[in-house]
Design a protein around this motif. Structure first.
Motif, PDB file in Angstrom:
ATOM      1  N   UNK A   1       0.839  -1.205   0.000  1.00 49.12           N
ATOM      2  CA  UNK A   1       0.000   0.000   0.000  1.00 49.12           C
ATOM      3  C   UNK A   1       0.871   1.252   0.000  1.00 49.12           C
ATOM      4  N   UNK A   2       0.480   2.223  -0.774  1.00 50.19           N
ATOM      5  CA  UNK A   2       1.291   3.430  -0.923  1.00 50.19           C
ATOM      6  C   UNK A   2       1.489   4.160   0.395  1.00 50.19           C
ATOM      7  N   UNK A   3       0.542   4.055   1.300  1.00 49.28           N
ATOM      8  CA  UNK A   3       0.672   4.708   2.596  1.00 49.28           C
ATOM      9  C   UNK A   3       1.831   4.176   3.412  1.00 49.28           C
ATOM     10  N   UNK A   4       2.201   2.910   3.203  1.00 51.86           N
ATOM     11  CA  UNK A   4       3.337   2.341   3.920  1.00 51.86           C
ATOM     12  C   UNK A   4       4.650   2.976   3.485  1.00 51.86           C
ATOM     13  N   UNK A   5       4.648   3.626   2.343  1.00 52.81           N
ATOM     14  CA  UNK A   5       5.864   4.269   1.844  1.00 52.81           C
ATOM     15  C   UNK A   5       6.021   5.705   2.352  1.00 52.81           C
ATOM     16  N   UNK A   6       4.984   6.256   2.962  1.00 48.74           N
ATOM     17  CA  UNK A   6       5.023   7.656   3.385  1.00 48.74           C
ATOM     18  C   UNK A   6       6.182   7.932   4.333  1.00 48.74           C
ATOM     19  N   UNK A   7       6.406   7.044   5.292  1.00 47.23           N
ATOM     20  CA  UNK A   7       7.488   7.262   6.252  1.00 47.23           C
ATOM     21  C   UNK A   7       8.864   7.136   5.602  1.00 47.23           C
ATOM     22  N   UNK A   8       8.944   6.420   4.495  1.00 49.35           N
ATOM     23  CA  UNK A   8      10.219   6.184   3.819  1.00 49.35           C
ATOM     24  C   UNK A   8      10.477   7.149   2.667  1.00 49.35           C
ATOM     25  N   UNK A   9       9.529   7.996   2.372  1.00 48.38           N
ATOM     26  CA  UNK A   9       9.613   8.849   1.185  1.00 48.38           C
ATOM     27  C   UNK A   9      10.861   9.733   1.156  1.00 48.38           C
TER      28      UNK A   9
END
Length: 131
Positions: free
Chosen positions: A67-75
């Motif tokens: 899910x794209x939201x899981x990438x928010x912290x890693x952006x």
């Protein structure tokens, strides 16, 4: 095998049906495993920017298989930021898209934009459940 246009349209119909249930106006996009657009629909009166947001979130979800939201912290980390730059800057690493996985293989993603981040993800999940 890869997603067909009919499957992509079925996913979008499911996402838009969930948006109607939530009484929100959104855009929904389905991309293939390489992040290339297969289908896109924008509901009447959905904000125009949602058409870009849904695609960007779908690209990020397909690229990372989550899910794209899981990438928010890693952006802001060097590797995801570098991948996004090399891809052309189309990725949006924010909540609102989910991958389409069949037989353990990421075949693409569905992204939604126009509601809250959680509403967008709920619509995307509802769409993917139509497969």
């Amino acid at each position: 095998m890869g997603l067909t246009l009919e499957e992509a349209n079925r996913i979008i119909r499911g996402a838009l049906a969930k948006a109607e249930q939530l009484n929100i106006k959104v855009s929904a996009a389905v991309c293939d495993s390489g992040g290339r657009l297969i289908a896109l629909q924008r509901m009447h009166n959905a904000i125009w920017a949602s058409a870009y947001g849904c695609q960007g979130k779908a690209v990020a979800s397909a690229a990372f298989g989550r899910p794209s939201g899981e990438m928010a912290e890693r952006a802001d980390q060097p590797t995801p930021r570098g991948i996004a730059a090399a891809e052309g800057g189309h990725m949006i690493m924010g909540q609102g898209a989910v991958p389409i996985v069949r037989n353990g293989v990421v075949e693409g993603a569905c992204g939604v934009g126009g509601g809250t981040s959680q509403q967008d993800e709920d619509c995307a999940r509802a769409g993917v459940e139509q497969l």
